[in-house]
Structure formats: C-alpha cells, structure tokens
Enzyme design. Structure first.
Site, mmCIF file in Angstrom:
data_model
loop_
_atom_site.group_PDB
_atom_site.id
_atom_site.type_symbol
_atom_site.label_atom_id
_atom_site.label_comp_id
_atom_site.label_asym_id
_atom_site.label_seq_id
_atom_site.Cartn_x
_atom_site.Cartn_y
_atom_site.Cartn_z
ATOM 1 N N ASN A 75 0.833 -1.195 0.000
ATOM 2 C CA ASN A 75 0.000 0.000 0.000
ATOM 3 C C ASN A 75 0.874 1.253 0.000
ATOM 4 O OD1 ASN A 75 0.551 -0.877 2.757
ATOM 5 N ND2 ASN A 75 -0.925 0.643 3.490
ATOM 6 N N GLU B 235 -3.099 -4.536 -3.274
ATOM 7 C CA GLU B 235 -3.592 -5.358 -4.377
ATOM 8 C C GLU B 235 -3.649 -4.560 -5.672
ATOM 9 O OE1 GLU B 235 -6.065 -6.523 -0.675
ATOM 10 O OE2 GLU B 235 -5.014 -4.780 -1.438
ATOM 11 N N CYS C 134 -4.121 0.779 -2.536
ATOM 12 C CA CYS C 134 -4.046 -0.484 -1.796
ATOM 13 C C CYS C 134 -2.983 -1.388 -2.417
ATOM 14 C CB CYS C 134 -5.389 -1.205 -1.830
ATOM 15 S SG CYS C 134 -6.721 -0.301 -1.028
ATOM 16 N N CYS D 125 -10.325 -5.116 -0.003
ATOM 17 C CA CYS D 125 -11.475 -4.223 0.064
ATOM 18 C C CYS D 125 -12.309 -4.381 -1.215
ATOM 19 C CB CYS D 125 -11.018 -2.772 0.240
ATOM 20 S SG CYS D 125 -10.263 -2.032 -1.222
ATOM 21 N N CYS E 53 -10.492 -3.334 -4.433
ATOM 22 C CA CYS E 53 -9.453 -4.286 -4.828
ATOM 23 C C CYS E 53 -10.048 -5.579 -5.370
ATOM 24 C CB CYS E 53 -8.521 -4.573 -3.660
ATOM 25 S SG CYS E 53 -7.441 -3.160 -3.321
#
Length: 151
Positions: free
Chosen positions: A50, A63, A61, A99, A102
C-alpha cells in the site's frame, strides 16, 4: 492454517512474498502496512504494497499496486492465487480480505484470463482461503463490455 488443510509450498512462498512487500509499504498516516502477492500460471509472482498519500483518497491499496505492476508488465490473465497480508500488531489478528475496490481490480485481471483465483487472506494465526468469485459474486468485468480479450 485455515480449514486444517496442508498449505502448498507455492502458497507458503506467496504469503512470504506478500509479507516482504508489506515491509516496504508507505504507510506514514495509518501505520497499517499491507502487502499483496499475485501468483500467475507461469510461476511468476508480482507484489505490491500500500502507498498512502496525505490526501487520503489518493492512497493505493497493495492489491491495486500489484495488479497495476502486472498489467504494466504485459500480463493479461493467468492469475492463479493472491496472498494478502496486513500488520500482525493491528486489529484482532483475524485474516484480512481485499477491500471492495481491490476485489473489482483483481476481478479485471482474472476475467481477462478466465480464472477464479484463490485468495489467501492472512491473519495472525489463520489463513482463510476463498475464491475471488465468493468475495465478489456477480462481478462486472470486461465480458460485459464485449471486451473479453483486451490486449
């Protein structure tokens, strides 16, 4: 780790790669370091961590960073598994999951290759394994735009 099943060496290595990525996170505001590692069908691993920003809405993020790196390398599908690791000293130690944003970003690269990757959600004492389609049912993707094989 999670469900009593023995973890494969490839998945253990993927989690290690995500932990390593988390150690390089730029998280001066939340001190919540997250790492993600993507495993592709050719054995390649692409990581991300992140990246926070003083303007919080501009933060990225782990990902999303990993997927952007993979797409920047020319990868269009072949996503087999994803490991997501957060800080061991934050929260209740439960496994973290991507999240909503993501999940959608992961879905894009997964749909390009027609895969349903296994998501390894890593906690302090547990690894929860769940398919992306379970985290994001009825997902919107390239096929909805008649763009199933974008290059």
């Amino acid at each position: 780790m999670g469900g009593g099943a023995e973890m494969s060496e490839a998945h253990a290595n993927l989690i290690d790669a995500a932990r390593d990525a988390a150690s390089r996170a730029y998280a001066p505001y939340s001190d919540y370091r997250v790492g993600a590692a993507l495993l592709f069908d050719d054995g390649a691993v692409v990581t991300g961590s992140n990246v926070e920003n003083a303007s919080y809405g501009l933060s990225l993020c782990a990902e999303t960073v990993a997927v952007a790196r993979a797409l920047g390398e020319g990868r269009r599908g072949g996503l087999d598994a994803v490991a997501v690791v957060g800080p061991a000293d934050k929260g209740d130690g439960a496994p973290i999951t991507p999240c909503g944003r993501c999940r959608q970003v992961l879905n894009e690269i997964a749909q390009l290759g027609g895969t349903d990757p296994l998501i390894l959600c890593v906690g302090q004492d547990e690894v929860r394994e769940v398919r992306l389609s379970r985290l994001l049912p009825h997902a919107f993707g390239p096929a909805h735009l008649n763009q199933a094989h974008l290059d």
